[in-house]
Write a protein that holds these residues in place. Structure first.
Motif, short mmCIF file in Angstrom:
data_model
loop_
_atom_site.label_atom_id
_atom_site.label_comp_id
_atom_site.label_asym_id
_atom_site.label_seq_id
_atom_site.Cartn_x
_atom_site.Cartn_y
_atom_site.Cartn_z
N SER A 130 44.78 36.82 31.21
CA SER A 130 44.83 36.96 30.17
C SER A 130 43.70 36.21 29.30
CB SER A 130 46.15 36.08 28.83
OG SER A 130 45.81 34.87 29.25
N THR A 131 42.79 35.95 27.88
CA THR A 131 41.46 35.68 28.12
C THR A 131 41.82 34.41 27.94
OG1 THR A 131 41.96 37.03 25.55
CG2 THR A 131 40.72 35.10 25.50
N GLY A 132 40.36 33.52 28.60
CA GLY A 132 40.75 32.84 29.14
C GLY A 132 40.86 32.53 30.86
N THR A 133 41.16 33.23 31.02
CA THR A 133 41.45 33.24 33.33
C THR A 133 40.08 32.90 34.17
OG1 THR A 133 43.77 34.43 32.81
CG2 THR A 133 42.34 34.70 35.22
N GLU A 134 39.40 32.09 34.49
CA GLU A 134 38.53 31.65 35.73
C GLU A 134 39.25 32.77 36.69
OE1 GLU A 134 38.02 27.74 34.73
OE2 GLU A 134 36.97 28.14 32.91
N GLY A 135 37.84 32.70 37.53
CA GLY A 135 38.56 33.55 38.71
C GLY A 135 36.32 33.78 39.15
N LEU A 136 36.08 34.83 40.28
CA LEU A 136 35.39 35.06 40.98
C LEU A 136 34.28 36.24 40.53
CD1 LEU A 136 35.28 33.54 44.49
CD2 LEU A 136 35.02 32.24 42.48
N LEU A 137 33.47 36.90 40.48
CA LEU A 137 32.95 37.62 39.73
C LEU A 137 32.06 38.69 41.30
CD1 LEU A 137 30.77 37.96 37.02
CD2 LEU A 137 33.07 39.34 37.43
N VAL A 188 28.92 37.25 43.53
CA VAL A 188 28.18 38.17 42.49
C VAL A 188 28.30 36.35 41.66
CG1 VAL A 188 27.38 38.98 40.06
CG2 VAL A 188 28.42 39.98 42.17
N GLY A 189 29.30 35.85 40.55
CA GLY A 189 29.50 34.43 40.21
C GLY A 189 30.86 34.47 39.90
N LEU A 190 30.99 33.42 39.03
CA LEU A 190 31.50 32.75 38.48
C LEU A 190 32.06 33.80 37.29
CD1 LEU A 190 31.27 28.97 38.79
CD2 LEU A 190 32.35 30.66 40.82
N GLY A 191 33.50 33.42 36.69
CA GLY A 191 33.54 34.40 35.21
C GLY A 191 35.02 33.93 34.86
N ARG A 192 34.94 34.21 33.39
CA ARG A 192 36.19 33.96 32.55
C ARG A 192 36.70 35.49 31.13
NH1 ARG A 192 34.80 29.29 29.51
NH2 ARG A 192 36.04 27.97 30.99
N VAL A 193 37.80 35.51 31.71
CA VAL A 193 38.29 36.63 31.01
C VAL A 193 38.10 36.63 28.92
CG1 VAL A 193 40.04 38.25 30.65
CG2 VAL A 193 39.83 37.23 32.63
N VAL A 194 37.77 37.63 28.78
CA VAL A 194 36.96 37.94 27.34
C VAL A 194 38.72 38.91 26.77
CG1 VAL A 194 35.78 38.30 24.95
CG2 VAL A 194 34.70 36.74 27.69
N GLU A 195 38.19 39.96 27.24
CA GLU A 195 39.65 40.52 27.26
C GLU A 195 40.38 41.75 28.01
OE1 GLU A 195 39.65 44.80 23.95
OE2 GLU A 195 37.76 42.92 24.48
N VAL A 196 41.62 41.42 27.46
CA VAL A 196 42.33 42.64 28.96
C VAL A 196 42.44 43.90 28.81
CG1 VAL A 196 43.69 42.24 30.57
CG2 VAL A 196 43.87 40.64 30.80
N GLU A 197 42.49 44.37 29.81
CA GLU A 197 42.24 46.14 29.07
C GLU A 197 43.26 46.96 30.38
OE1 GLU A 197 40.05 50.83 27.82
OE2 GLU A 197 39.54 48.57 27.64
N ARG A 198 44.31 48.17 30.39
CA ARG A 198 44.87 48.69 31.33
C ARG A 198 44.27 49.62 30.85
NH1 ARG A 198 49.36 46.38 33.75
NH2 ARG A 198 50.38 44.53 33.05
N ARG A 199 44.16 51.00 32.00
CA ARG A 199 43.22 51.61 31.76
C ARG A 199 43.96 52.83 33.14
NH1 ARG A 199 36.91 51.78 31.50
NH2 ARG A 199 37.14 50.50 29.99
N LYS A 200 44.89 53.80 33.55
CA LYS A 200 45.19 54.44 34.31
C LYS A 200 45.36 53.83 35.29
CE LYS A 200 41.65 57.46 33.07
NZ LYS A 200 40.55 58.92 33.69
N GLY A 201 46.80 52.78 34.94
CA GLY A 201 47.46 51.91 35.57
C GLY A 201 46.79 50.72 36.30
#
Length: 127
Positions: free
Chosen positions: A57-64, A97-110
């Motif tokens: 969700s918004t705020g989840t961190e991970g790797l790009l 590529v780098g580090l990232g944090r989710v701003v918004e999540v969306e489902r598209r075609k599963g």
């Protein structure tokens, strides 16, 4: 930036990717295999996180990461307890590529997609 989410990635894989920016990841989860297919089709980046899909969700961190190539393998399941006899495995070669944090999540075609903000190393909370 928009990226396809790969969730439930083992912590050791994320750590290894931070140490060496090129890695081949073996994926067995149907959701992650579908996500790689979508990333290939749309030429999108990947967002890899330790968190399961339900918790992203918004705020989840991970790797790009950039998806370099993907290969699909069909393999037989050796044990008798399973109702299935084969499993599809995807071997995805990625480049950090780098580090990232989710701003918004969306489902598209599963497939789950995230708008991701790139982070500086000092902003990252991943242990």
């Amino acid at each position: 930036m928009e990226a396809v989410i790969l969730a439930g990635i083992a912590r050791r894989v994320l750590d290894e990717l931070l140490r060496n920016p090129y890695r081949t990841i073996e994926l067995r989860s149907a959701r992650n295999v579908m996500a790689v297919e979508a990333a290939l089709r749309e030429a999108m980046r990947l967002f890899l996180t330790y968190d399961p899909f339900e918790d992203v969700s918004t705020g989840t961190e991970g790797l790009l990461a950039e998806l370099m190539e993907a290969k699909y393998l069909e393999t037989r399941i050796p044990w008798e307890e399973s109702d299935e006899r084969e499993v599809t495995i995807c071997r995805a070669k990625v480049k950090l590529v780098g580090l990232g944090r989710v701003v918004e999540v969306e489902r598209r075609k599963g497939v789950m997609l995230a708008r991701v903000r790139e982070l500086f190393p000092h902003e990252m909370d991943i242990g």
